[in-house]
Motif scaffolding. Structure first.
Motif, short mmCIF file in Angstrom:
data_model
loop_
_atom_site.label_atom_id
_atom_site.label_comp_id
_atom_site.label_asym_id
_atom_site.label_seq_id
_atom_site.Cartn_x
_atom_site.Cartn_y
_atom_site.Cartn_z
N ASP A 199 18.24 -14.71 26.64
CA ASP A 199 18.45 -13.30 26.28
C ASP A 199 19.91 -13.00 25.97
O ASP A 199 20.22 -11.99 25.35
CB ASP A 199 17.97 -12.38 27.41
CG ASP A 199 16.44 -12.31 27.48
OD1 ASP A 199 15.81 -12.56 26.44
OD2 ASP A 199 15.91 -12.04 28.56
N GLU B 109 23.37 -14.87 21.11
CA GLU B 109 23.46 -14.01 19.93
C GLU B 109 22.36 -14.40 18.94
O GLU B 109 22.10 -15.58 18.72
CB GLU B 109 24.83 -14.14 19.27
CG GLU B 109 26.01 -13.95 20.21
CD GLU B 109 26.49 -15.26 20.81
OE1 GLU B 109 25.69 -16.22 20.86
OE2 GLU B 109 27.65 -15.32 21.22
N LEU B 110 21.74 -13.43 18.31
CA LEU B 110 20.64 -13.71 17.39
C LEU B 110 21.11 -14.45 16.15
O LEU B 110 20.30 -15.09 15.46
CB LEU B 110 19.95 -12.40 16.99
CG LEU B 110 19.19 -11.68 18.11
CD1 LEU B 110 18.57 -10.40 17.58
CD2 LEU B 110 18.12 -12.58 18.71
N ASP C 107 9.91 -15.38 22.12
CA ASP C 107 10.45 -14.01 22.13
C ASP C 107 11.79 -13.96 21.38
O ASP C 107 12.06 -13.01 20.65
CB ASP C 107 10.63 -13.56 23.58
CG ASP C 107 11.09 -12.11 23.66
OD1 ASP C 107 10.36 -11.23 23.16
OD2 ASP C 107 12.18 -11.87 24.21
N PHE C 108 12.61 -15.00 21.56
CA PHE C 108 13.89 -15.09 20.84
C PHE C 108 13.66 -15.11 19.33
O PHE C 108 14.36 -14.44 18.57
CB PHE C 108 14.64 -16.35 21.30
CG PHE C 108 15.93 -16.61 20.58
CD1 PHE C 108 17.04 -15.82 20.81
CD2 PHE C 108 16.03 -17.67 19.68
CE1 PHE C 108 18.24 -16.08 20.14
CE2 PHE C 108 17.21 -17.93 19.02
CZ PHE C 108 18.32 -17.13 19.25
N LEU D 202 10.94 -13.97 17.70
CA LEU D 202 10.34 -12.71 17.26
C LEU D 202 11.36 -11.57 17.21
O LEU D 202 11.16 -10.57 16.52
CB LEU D 202 9.17 -12.34 18.17
CG LEU D 202 7.98 -13.31 18.15
CD1 LEU D 202 6.93 -12.91 19.16
CD2 LEU D 202 7.37 -13.40 16.75
N LYS D 203 12.48 -11.73 17.93
CA LYS D 203 13.55 -10.74 17.88
C LYS D 203 14.47 -10.96 16.67
O LYS D 203 15.35 -10.14 16.41
CB LYS D 203 14.39 -10.81 19.16
CG LYS D 203 13.69 -10.25 20.39
CD LYS D 203 14.60 -10.40 21.61
CE LYS D 203 13.93 -9.86 22.86
NZ LYS D 203 14.79 -10.06 24.06
N GLY D 204 14.28 -12.09 15.97
CA GLY D 204 15.13 -12.41 14.83
C GLY D 204 16.02 -13.60 15.05
O GLY D 204 16.91 -13.89 14.23
N GLY D 205 15.82 -14.31 16.17
CA GLY D 205 16.61 -15.50 16.45
C GLY D 205 16.32 -16.63 15.48
O GLY D 205 15.22 -16.71 14.89
N ASN E 135 3.64 -13.59 23.30
CA ASN E 135 4.16 -12.23 23.32
C ASN E 135 3.41 -11.38 22.29
O ASN E 135 3.10 -11.85 21.20
CB ASN E 135 5.65 -12.22 22.99
CG ASN E 135 6.47 -13.04 23.97
OD1 ASN E 135 6.89 -12.54 25.01
ND2 ASN E 135 6.71 -14.31 23.63
N LYS F 9 4.10 -9.39 19.96
CA LYS F 9 5.08 -8.93 18.99
C LYS F 9 4.82 -9.63 17.67
O LYS F 9 4.05 -10.61 17.60
CB LYS F 9 6.51 -9.23 19.45
CG LYS F 9 6.94 -8.56 20.73
CD LYS F 9 8.38 -8.95 21.08
CE LYS F 9 8.82 -8.32 22.39
NZ LYS F 9 10.21 -8.72 22.75
N ILE G 291 6.86 -10.47 13.57
CA ILE G 291 8.08 -10.42 12.76
C ILE G 291 7.71 -10.74 11.32
O ILE G 291 6.87 -11.62 11.06
CB ILE G 291 9.15 -11.41 13.30
CG1 ILE G 291 10.46 -11.26 12.51
CG2 ILE G 291 8.65 -12.84 13.26
CD1 ILE G 291 11.61 -12.06 13.10
#
Length: 759
Positions: free
Chosen positions: A446, A449-450, A472-473, A475-478, A646, A648, A650
């Motif tokens: 977490d 940085e993405l 999760d990383f 799907l957040k844009g990682g 998750n 989520k 993207i």
């Protein structure tokens, strides 16, 4: 008047058998040397590099140009021909230059044919041809001068050939003898081939252009002086002395001044010797003084003309911004070596030959960049290959304070120490690698940085919670690069293959349309492994024996768009994919896959495949477990995906997947390349990092200057052989026949006009 004289000389060339013989010698010797002697069509030897082709031409010119000059030399005719001496000499120069140009035309077929099999930079080809023409003009000028000095035709021919070859090769003396710096510089400056080097790279350097033109003019003037002197004219009497001295001073000034102000024009396809707009923006961002210091050893400078390109490139960078200053230091001085040691820069060994003895000397070629009290170093640079890429990484770090972090994770049974070569490469590329452990992954991810890529090697030992954190990383844009597969190999054992049935990350990839098939890819294009063995380990007198095995399960993946130099892969599985996935590269047309053993055999033996290298390469392709097919080996997500762990989704995930968890493993890189690392794999990972970061400008620079010289365009063996046969037919039969027919027609037509040119 000169035009009529040129016509007369051309007539002399075209009506003489010498011209046809010389033309065939030039064409056949160069093409034979390139295709046959260099084994262009032999697997493992063929190369699209045209350096050997272009560099042999001047040496062939050394043999034929004296013959061509001799053909237009007729003292009795000149004595009665009502024309000034300088016009006669000029006409010989122009006519012979035209003839040389005609001889070169058929040679263009070589790069055209080579381009069928691999990549050819035609900008470089055109510039090299210009260099050859300039060399030809200079060689003709030298021969015209020698012709005025030597009356005997056999003596003139022999002396001219020896002198031209000597001047071609004089720069080599510094490689084999210990000589003073002044003499070495003199040898380099005199050498025709030393000045041809920039043309062969695709650069028009005004220093070399002026060298060829001014030296040609010098020998034309000397030929004129010699001719007039034979006629009784004294250039050092009271009337002529001022004129002669003026000419000498003009020539000396021209030679001394032309290297002070110069321009270099880069005609290569990737603009290897120019700076891009991206680089200019980085340089112009410097609002405080930037000091670039180039430390180089004089031995390196004397032996490698490429080192001059490095300085010239840095000079172009320094000229972009008034805040940038460039300094060149002699790295052989003790005080400079102390400075370099403090920067952890150490000399590299190069091999030299002195008095027929091979020796190794230590040399420096390091670049140090300083800005606001901070320093960045390029520890060893031998050419401009990827130099712009390396400089920009450091310019951005120093001037723009831009950091590039990369996170590394081993998700299999190995540790990051087993992948340390990659960490060293990232550090050398001014990136900061951070090692993650499986245990701390859930808590640290977490904080990543993405825009900092995560590189994962293997996923078989990751827990569902750890896989959920990685997902999760993403799907957040990682940005993630995953090197994994369904199978693990006992690398330190018998190389048996087992299946990772409990892999918790493979289902994530499958949910996103990336499926690893229950197979291993084999390929005719594979790696040859050297195994060391001895019949009796107790016998100290027994010699160590080596056995070489072609191992189809270690793929030598051929160059493709995403991997311009190819790479090596170990026990890779084929990937099937859906519309949300974009394939990156494949195995060759001659690859096949092996399916798993029957469940009964797997249960009894614990093995899923035949993987013993001494047996695999002897197994017939007709084996029922074998399927002839080309396989996808790496892919990239390109469409919307929904999480597996998750809830989520993207739209544009940034994920690259390759079906080889051992891609960057130190031991396998060494084994696959005879003890030295196969940096193509590491370069691919570096390229993938830049791609994940959308650093498209840097991507273009990464491999700038590194030419893909492999014959990769035709992979089908039958098509390759057909193209080879057609190429040889055109080269050694069709073109010579057409050439002879055309020239024979000219010969006959000129013969009919013979009476017009009798005096």
């Amino acid at each position: 008047m000169v035009k009529s004289l040129v016509k007369k000389d051309l007539f002399s060339h075209f009506t003489s058998p010498h011209f046809y013989i010389c033309a065939l010698i030039l064409y056949l010797s160069t093409t034979f040397q390139f295709y046959i002697f260099n084994r262009f069509f032999v697997e493992g030897f063929g190369s699209t590099s045209l350096n050997s082709f272009f560099t042999i031409i001047p040496y062939i010119f050394s043999l034929i140009i004296p013959v061509l000059v001799l053909q237009v030399s007729n003292s009795e005719l000149e004595n009665i021909f009502p024309a000034p001496s300088y016009k006669i000499i000029l006409s010989k120069l122009i006519s012979t230059a035209i003839v040389i140009s005609i001889m070169i035309v058929p040679l263009i077929s070589v790069p055209v044919i080579v381009n069928i099999f691999g990549a050819v930079d035609f900008g470089q080809v055109i510039v090299a041809i210009i260099g050859i023409l300039l060399y030809g003009i200079l060689a003709v000028s030298v021969c015209l001068f020698l012709n005025e000095l030597i009356s005997s035709k056999p003596a003139f021919t022999a002396v001219s050939i020896v002198i031209l070859i000597a001047i071609d090769s004089v720069h080599v003396l510094s490689l084999y003898t210990q000589s003073e710096k002044f003499l070495t510089n003199a040898f380099n400056y005199i050498s025709f081939m030393w000045h041809f080097d920039s043309f062969s790279k695709g650069i028009i350097d005004t220093r070399d252009v002026f060298y060829f033109l001014l030296t040609s003019l010098l020998f034309v003037i000397l030929a004129y002086f010699a001719n007039e002197t034979k006629k009784g004219r004294n250039f050092f009497d009271a009337k002529q002395k001022k004129f002669s001295v003026l000419i000498i001073f003009i020539m000396l000034f021209a030679f001394l001044d032309n290297s002070r102000v110069y321009k270099r024009f880069d005609f290569t396809k990737d603009k290897q010797f120019s700076i891009s707009r991206y680089t200019k923006d980085n340089l112009n961002a410097a609002e405080e003084p930037v000091r670039i210091t180039y430390y180089r050893s004089k031995e390196l400078l004397n032996r490698y003309p490429e080192v001059r390109d490095i300085y010239d490139y840095l000079k172009i960078c320094a000229q972009e911004n008034k805040n940038i200053s460039l300094f060149v230091e002699d790295a052989d001085k003790e005080e400079n070596q102390s400075v370099l040691e403090k920067l952890n820069v150490y000399p590299q060994q190069i091999e030299i030959v002195n008095n027929n003895k091979t020796e190794y000397i230590k040399v420096y070629s390091a670049i140090v960049i300083e800005y606001l009290g901070n320093q960045k170093v390029l520890p060893f640079v031998l050419s401009t290959n990827s130099l712009e890429f390396e400089l920009n990484l450091r310019f951005e770090s120093l001037i723009k304070n831009k950091s590039r972090n990369v996170y590394l994770l081993c998700g299999n049974e190995y540790e990051l120490n087993d992948y340390s070569y990659l960490q060293s490469l990232l550090e050398a590329s001014d990136m900061t690698p951070y090692a993650l452990t499986k245990e701390s992954l859930e808590y640290i991810i977490d904080q990543i940085e993405l825009d900092s890529p995560l590189i994962i090697f293997g996923t078989s030992r990751l827990t569902p919670e750890q896989c959920s954190a990685i997902e999760d990383f993403i799907l957040k844009g990682g940005k993630v690069f995953v090197a994994t597969s369904k199978y693990s190999v006992s690398i330190n054992g018998d190389w048996s293959v087992t299946k990772n049935n409990d892999d918790n990350f493979i289902p994530v990839l499958e949910a996103w349309g990336i499926n690893f098939e229950d197979k291993l890819v084999n390929d005719i294009s594979n790696i040859r492994i050297s195994f060391m063995s001895s019949n009796s380990g107790n016998n100290p007198n027994e010699q160590t024996q080596y056995e070489y095995v072609n191992y189809p399960q270690w793929l030598a993946v051929l160059p493709q768009k995403e991997i311009p130099f190819g790479l090596s892969m170990f026990w890779a599985s084929p990937i099937s994919y859906t519309e949300t996935v974009e394939p990156l590269f494949t195995s060759s047309d001659y690859s096949w896959t092996i399916s798993e053993y029957e469940p009964r055999i797997i249960q009894e033996t614990g093995k899923y495949f035949l993987s013993d290298p001494f047996t695999v390469n002897k197994t017939y392709i007709e084996d029922p477990l074998f399927t002839k097919e080309k396989s996808i080996l790496a892919v990239k997500l390109k469409g919307p995906v929904t999480g597996f762990y998750n809830f989520k989704s993207i739209e544009n995930p940034n994920v690259t997947v390759i079906s080889d968890q051992y891609l960057a493993m130190n031991l396998l890189l060494e084994l696959s390349s005879g003890g030295a690392s196969d940096f193509r794999n590491l370069d691919f990972i570096l390229k993938s990092i830049l791609s994940l970061n959308n650093d498209n400008d840097l991507l273009k620079m990464q491999n700038a200057g590194f030419k893909n010289v492999l014959l990769y365009k035709i992979t089908d063996l039958e098509s390759f052989n057909n193209s080879k046969n057609i190429s040889l037919l055109i080269t050694f039969i069709v073109i010579p026949v057409i050439y002879l027919i055309v020239l024979s027609v000219i010969f006959i037509m000129r013969k009919k006009e013979n009476e017009k040119y009798k005096y």
